[in-house]
Scaffold this motif. Structure first.
Motif, PDB file in Angstrom:
ATOM      1  N   TRP A  10       0.765  -1.226   0.103  1.00 30.40           N
ATOM      2  CA  TRP A  10      -0.193  -0.161  -0.061  1.00 30.40           C
ATOM      3  C   TRP A  10       0.887   1.175   0.086  1.00 30.40           C
ATOM      4  O   TRP A  10       0.487   2.292   0.547  1.00 30.40           O
ATOM      5  CB  TRP A  10      -0.914  -0.207   1.234  1.00 30.40           C
ATOM      6  N   ASN A  11       2.051   1.276  -0.590  1.00 32.04           N
ATOM      7  CA  ASN A  11       2.861   2.317  -0.766  1.00 32.04           C
ATOM      8  C   ASN A  11       2.667   2.961  -1.957  1.00 32.04           C
ATOM      9  O   ASN A  11       3.044   2.573  -3.030  1.00 32.04           O
ATOM     10  CB  ASN A  11       4.380   2.078  -0.717  1.00 32.04           C
ATOM     11  N   PRO A  12       1.987   4.176  -2.006  1.00 30.80           N
ATOM     12  CA  PRO A  12       1.620   4.865  -3.278  1.00 30.80           C
ATOM     13  C   PRO A  12       2.707   5.529  -4.075  1.00 30.80           C
ATOM     14  O   PRO A  12       2.581   5.494  -5.253  1.00 30.80           O
ATOM     15  CB  PRO A  12       0.535   6.007  -2.727  1.00 30.80           C
TER      16      PRO A  12
END
Length: 105
Positions: A63-65
């Protein structure tokens, strides 16, 4: 609570704090590198931008944009360089994507 349960709860708590701190560190590293890369790109320092986008992409966490955004930007830079005939820079961008994917694996 029994002695062993208290020790287990403490160990789990410490583990969660350490894992959370590591996760936040990865996110901050990726975000910082992405922002610096955007500044370098807008200033026309393409090679610096490629290096920083690669750093942002290698800092993988779920979930690291900024990880995904940096890979997209590397793809765009590689494609642009390829269309302009700058095969060395295109290859550098594509290799950065590959290294990031393999590094996260």
């Amino acid at each position: 609570m029994g002695g062993w349960r208290r020790t287990l709860a403490l160990a789990i708590g410490i583990l969660l704090v350490v894992a959370g701190a590591a996760y936040v560190k990865v996110l901050l590293t990726s975000r910082t590198a992405m922002l610096e890369a955007e500044e370098s790109l807008s200033a026309g320092r393409i090679d610096d931008a490629l290096f920083l986008y690669r750093r942002a992409a290698r800092a993988y966490a779920p979930w690291n944009p900024w990880n995904e955004a940096s890979m997209d930007r590397l793809w765009q830079l590689g494609r642009k360089a390829e269309l302009e005939g700058d095969t060395d820079r295109a290859l550098e961008a594509y290799r950065a994507i590959r290294a990031s994917i393999l590094g996260a694996r």
